[in-house]
Design a protein around this motif. Structure first.
Motif, PDB file in Angstrom:
ATOM      1  N   ASP A 266      55.620  55.533 -68.856  1.00  0.00           N
ATOM      2  CA  ASP A 266      55.088  56.443 -69.873  1.00  0.00           C
ATOM      3  C   ASP A 266      54.045  55.748 -70.731  1.00  0.00           C
ATOM      4  O   ASP A 266      52.995  56.329 -71.056  1.00  0.00           O
ATOM      5  CB  ASP A 266      56.215  56.982 -70.761  1.00  0.00           C
ATOM      6  CG  ASP A 266      57.051  58.039 -70.057  1.00  0.00           C
ATOM      7  OD1 ASP A 266      56.586  58.554 -69.015  1.00  0.00           O
ATOM      8  OD2 ASP A 266      58.162  58.339 -70.533  1.00  0.00           O
ATOM      9  N   LYS A 269      50.935  55.503 -68.682  1.00  0.00           N
ATOM     10  CA  LYS A 269      50.274  56.800 -68.497  1.00  0.00           C
ATOM     11  C   LYS A 269      49.545  57.244 -69.752  1.00  0.00           C
ATOM     12  O   LYS A 269      48.368  57.613 -69.707  1.00  0.00           O
ATOM     13  CB  LYS A 269      51.300  57.856 -68.071  1.00  0.00           C
ATOM     14  CG  LYS A 269      50.677  59.242 -67.891  1.00  0.00           C
ATOM     15  CD  LYS A 269      51.624  60.199 -67.198  1.00  0.00           C
ATOM     16  CE  LYS A 269      52.670  60.731 -68.125  1.00  0.00           C
ATOM     17  NZ  LYS A 269      53.465  61.802 -67.490  1.00  0.00           N
ATOM     18  N   TYR A 270      50.235  57.204 -70.887  1.00  0.00           N
ATOM     19  CA  TYR A 270      49.630  57.729 -72.110  1.00  0.00           C
ATOM     20  C   TYR A 270      48.507  56.833 -72.622  1.00  0.00           C
ATOM     21  O   TYR A 270      47.557  57.316 -73.242  1.00  0.00           O
ATOM     22  CB  TYR A 270      50.698  57.945 -73.185  1.00  0.00           C
ATOM     23  CG  TYR A 270      51.655  59.059 -72.811  1.00  0.00           C
ATOM     24  CD1 TYR A 270      51.173  60.334 -72.503  1.00  0.00           C
ATOM     25  CD2 TYR A 270      53.017  58.840 -72.720  1.00  0.00           C
ATOM     26  CE1 TYR A 270      52.029  61.351 -72.131  1.00  0.00           C
ATOM     27  CE2 TYR A 270      53.889  59.858 -72.351  1.00  0.00           C
ATOM     28  CZ  TYR A 270      53.393  61.108 -72.055  1.00  0.00           C
ATOM     29  OH  TYR A 270      54.247  62.118 -71.687  1.00  0.00           O
TER      30      TYR A 270
END
Length: 860
Positions: A266, A269-270
């Motif tokens: 995460d 990704k962010y």
């Protein structure tokens, strides 16, 4: 239908002018889609691996740590081997196998090369069981049958050119295991990069767990027709209830492993999507400029449309439909490019050691939908203001010459709004430097960054009029009349120059900000090391492995070393004098540690904290719990008994080395924690005898030559390592920001290309009165350079302001030194001039090839 036909005709008529804007949309969408496909593929890879490798039911100790949490004493939590027989006798159980698995190992080959992954993936050692056949198959040789045999996974064998018969050494907490490769096992699913070795069960138990009658887990296979949930209930009942051991079905095991990986994925990704958002923001300026100039160049055409009956709404819709077409073309190509980018990232990760197979390439339906929606919406929003401006063109415009009216200054409202926003942002940045808590200051910093960025964008045209004149006086006047023409062209439309420069400004502002923060972190840490660290040498693992006893013993026996300091971390629950309870890690070190790390003591005597049943606390912890010297704290060690320890000293937390540490002596820790549960050293420090520093340094390296997982560093090495780590992180960020800068460069190219088309007649007249092709090309190149330098000045100035404010927050965490990396700043500024030259190559070439008579005869 008329609006659609008109929009389509205009779009196709100006497809060359739209191309660069489409590329900006393509790049931004590609980055978003590539990120989503890449992270989805990683999720799929790990999901398949975790699902396939998990047993129907897994039984493990109640206190077992998470899969990626290494045991502090080098031995994973274990359960009695007798439990295997109890589980095997349960109704519904087809087979129960005792398994051993440890990640507290290092495997080296005969050349003393570490077989572990360089990407952070673990090295795993265990015993071979039938459960492993779920995810692997033996493709060469056979499984280990005795203490001198070992099996390795095929990916590691291929990467390090291993073959049957080669010798491997496995370093464990109980000693080294030397064995020859008798088998190679291949993953039937993708192995993301872990190095895996298998030992025979008896050796794995004895060497990895320290006992022959324990296992780390039991893999339970269900009888046909028995569900995993039913099997779990049966096993729980036989073992005395669900609370006696940790029981997980295949799905639960897979979910637990996914959760441990999920946070990492995460964050990745962010973070990447954040940089894609920056690229989209920069692309907005490019699209706004493109449509603004196209509308201005089609003023007569739009006026004629209005004269023959087109309404404002129809003209407005016509431009917006063009934007939709641009968004669709750019987004569709961007989605395709994003998939290619994801494959490229997978190949890059493969070269770095993390294997991701294209067989697992995952393209969720939401990915292209997200890419298309983002690309189209952003493009339409960017074109909205130019579209409204087109709708306001009156029929009388058909009687005037086409072209862009002079725009020598921005409107008063825009200027005032921009100055107010900038002033408000500057005030927030100033407030950042005045707060006492970093959490409070981060809010001011974020607000200040946003407000100053928006303010600079809004006030850009006003700044363009001032900054371009200054740059013209310094740079362009050296080129005589051609330079003055370039300056006037840049000043002709300050709004356009401001928007073009702002696109470059955003990327360079972030580069400058991060450069200031990174340099300040390195300078602060270096100063702190010089001030606080007294030891000559630091020994640690770059991969987080703890120091095994045999390596620690080698350090202690090194000739030329005066003393060695052990440094361990112990998990504990502290009951404070005020009655509060805190989960805390305490540092157990030798009494020599205050010489290795000089800590300021605000109360008491730090030397006494290393006495029997004594400890120290930091100022923040003491203030939070009302602790004074002489108070007692009940320390319940997770790996041992509860101790009543007297607070002998309070140390200052105004540092970035060991900030907040609670110290006690190694002997006090040994009194309450048994030897088999005592944590291994996280670090070790060594100080040389006077005059023997060089010899001791060489001797330490020789002593640890057999343990490639550890680094021996003197203070110079440690500083260089710290600088390299921060530099590598910044290089990754700069690489991601390069996308935004590329889009900004496209903006400069597009602005110049459309400006050349807009000034076709003017260029023809200048050529007719004697301006040579060479002078014309130079004029356009200089115009591009001054726009790029304008954006660079704004970006670098803004970024240094952000970075300076951010450093004030870091100062609250002990990073006191502010350092402006002037070589980096000056390099970026000079590089911006070359960016301007590069951006002008094609527009200048096209302008130089214009036919003079045709250019004079053109309508614009």
């Amino acid at each position: 239908m008329t609006v659609w036909k008109t929009s389509r005709r205009n779009f196709l008529a100006h497809k060359g002018r739209m191309a660069l804007s489409a590329v900006a949309v393509l790049l931004s969408v590609a980055f978003v889609c590539g990120t989503l496909v890449f992270t989805d593929t990683m999720n799929t890879t790990f999901d398949k691996l975790f699902a396939v490798s998990s047993a129907d039911v897994t039984v493990s100790p109640k206190t077992a740590k998470e899969a990626d949490d290494l045991p502090e004493n080098g031995r994973p939590e274990a359960l009695p081997a007798s439990v295997v027989e109890r589980v095997a006798a349960v109704d519904g159980v087809k087979k129960a196998e005792g398994g051993v698995m440890s990640m507290s190992v290092t495997v080296v080959d005969s050349h003393n090369t570490n077989m572990g992954s360089e990407t952070g993936a673990p090295t795993i050692a265990g015993n071979w069981t039938d459960n492993d056949l779920r995810s692997m198959e033996i493709t060469s040789g056979h499984a280990p049958r005795g203490p001198t045999e070992i099996m390795v996974d095929a990916d590691t064998a291929q990467k390090h050119h291993l073959k049957l018969g080669d010798e491997l050494r496995t370093v464990t907490v109980t000693g080294d295991i030397r064995a020859r490769i008798t088998g190679i096992a291949t993953f039937t699913v993708t192995n993301p990069g872990a190095a895996v070795v298998y030992l025979d069960t008896a050796t794995a138990q004895r060497k990895l767990l320290g006992s022959s009658d324990v296992f780390t887990q039991i893999s339970v296979t269900a009888e046909p027709g028995v569900s995993d949930e039913q099997l779990k209930r049966n096993v729980a009942a036989a073992l005395g209830g669900a609370g006696a051991y940790k029981l997980q079905t295949q799905a639960e095991s897979a979910d637990a492993n996914k959760d441990s990986m999920g946070s990492f994925l995460d964050v990745m990704k962010y973070a990447m999507l954040g940089f894609a958002g920056i690229a989209f923001l920069v692309g907005i300026f490019l699209i706004v400029n493109t449509f603004s100039m196209l509308v201005a160049q089609r003023t007569r055409e739009i006026g004629l449309m209005r004269a023959i009956g087109s309404s404002r709404k129809q003209v407005n819709r016509s431009v917006l439909v063009e934007a939709v077409l641009l968004g669709i073309v750019g987004s569709v190509l961007g989605v395709a490019a994003g998939i290619g980018l994801a494959v490229g990232l997978m190949k890059l990760m493969g070269a770095m050691g993390m294997e991701l197979s294209t067989r697992d390439l995952t393209i969720a339906w939401t990915t292209p939908v997200t890419g298309l929606a983002l690309g189209i919406v952003v493009t339409v929003l960017a074109a909205y203001v130019p579209a409204r401006r087109a709708g306001k063109v009156s029929p009388m415009a058909a009687l005037r010459d086409a072209g862009t009216p002079a725009d020598t200054r921005s409107g008063w409202f825009r200027a005032v709004a921009g100055l107010v926003l900038t002033a408000a942002g500057a005030a927030c940045l100033w407030m950042t430097t005045r707060v006492d808590e970093a959490s409070e200051g981060s809010l001011y910093l974020g607000l200040g960054v946003v407000l100053t960025l928006v303010g600079f964008i809004v006030v850009g045209p006003l700044l363009a009029g001032v900054v371009v004149r200054v740059l013209g006086a310094v740079v362009l006047r050296l080129f005589g009349p051609v330079g003055r023409l370039a300056e006037r062209n840049a000043l002709r439309n300050p709004r356009r120059t401001g928007a073009t420069g702002a696109a470059l400004m955003i990327g360079l502002a972030l580069v400058a900000c991060l450069s200031v923060v990174g340099s300040s972190m390195v300078a602060s840490a270096t100063e702190e090391l010089d001030k606080s660290v007294g030891t000559d040498f630091i020994v640690q693992s770059g991969s987080g492995q703890l120091i095994v006893p045999q390596a620690a013993a080698a350090i202690e026996k090194t000739p030329g070393v005066e003393y060695v300091t052990h440094y361990r971390m112990l998990a504990a629950k502290l009951t404070n004098p005020d009655g509060s309870v805190a989960d805390q890690r305490v540092t157990a070190a030798d009494p020599t540690y205050p010489k290795d790390l000089r800590r300021e003591t605000t109360a008491g005597d730090l030397g006494e904290a290393y006495g029997e049943d004594a400890m120290s606390v930091g100022t923040d912890y003491a203030a939070r719990h009302g602790i004074e010297v002489g108070d007692e704290i009940a320390v319940a060690f997770e790996a041992g008994r509860t101790a009543k320890l007297k607070v002998a000293a309070i140390t200052s937390d105004d540092t970035n080395v060991d900030q907040g540490a609670l110290y006690l002596s190694t002997e006090t820790a040994r009194k309450y924690v048994t030897a088999d549960r005592m944590p291994q050293n996280m670090l070790m420090f060594a100080s040389a005898k006077d005059g023997e520093e060089k010899a001791a340094y060489t001797a330490l390296k020789d002593a640890l030559a057999s343990y490639p997982q550890y680094k021996v560093q003197n203070q110079a090495d440690f500083k260089e390592d710290l600088k390299d780590q921060i530099g590598q992180l910044l290089n990754i960020v700069y690489g991601l920001l390069a996308l935004a800068i590329i889009v900004a460069v496209l903006g400069v190219v597009n602005t110049l290309a459309l400006s050349v088309v807009e000034r076709t007649r003017e260029i023809g007249l200048m050529r007719a009165i004697g301006l040579s092709r060479r002078q014309l090309r130079r004029m356009i190149r200089l115009e591009s350079v001054v726009i790029a330098l304008f954006g660079a000045l704004l970006g670098l100035g803004l970024g240094m302001g952000w970075g300076t404010s951010a450093q004030k927050l870091l100062a609250l965490e002990g990073l006191q030194v502010l350092e402006i990396p002037w070589p980096t700043i000056l390099t970026v500024f000079v590089a911006s001039a070359f960016v301007g030259l590069f951006a002008a190559l094609i527009p200048a070439f096209r302008a130089g090839r214009m036919n003079v008579l045709n250019a004079i005869a053109t309508d614009g």
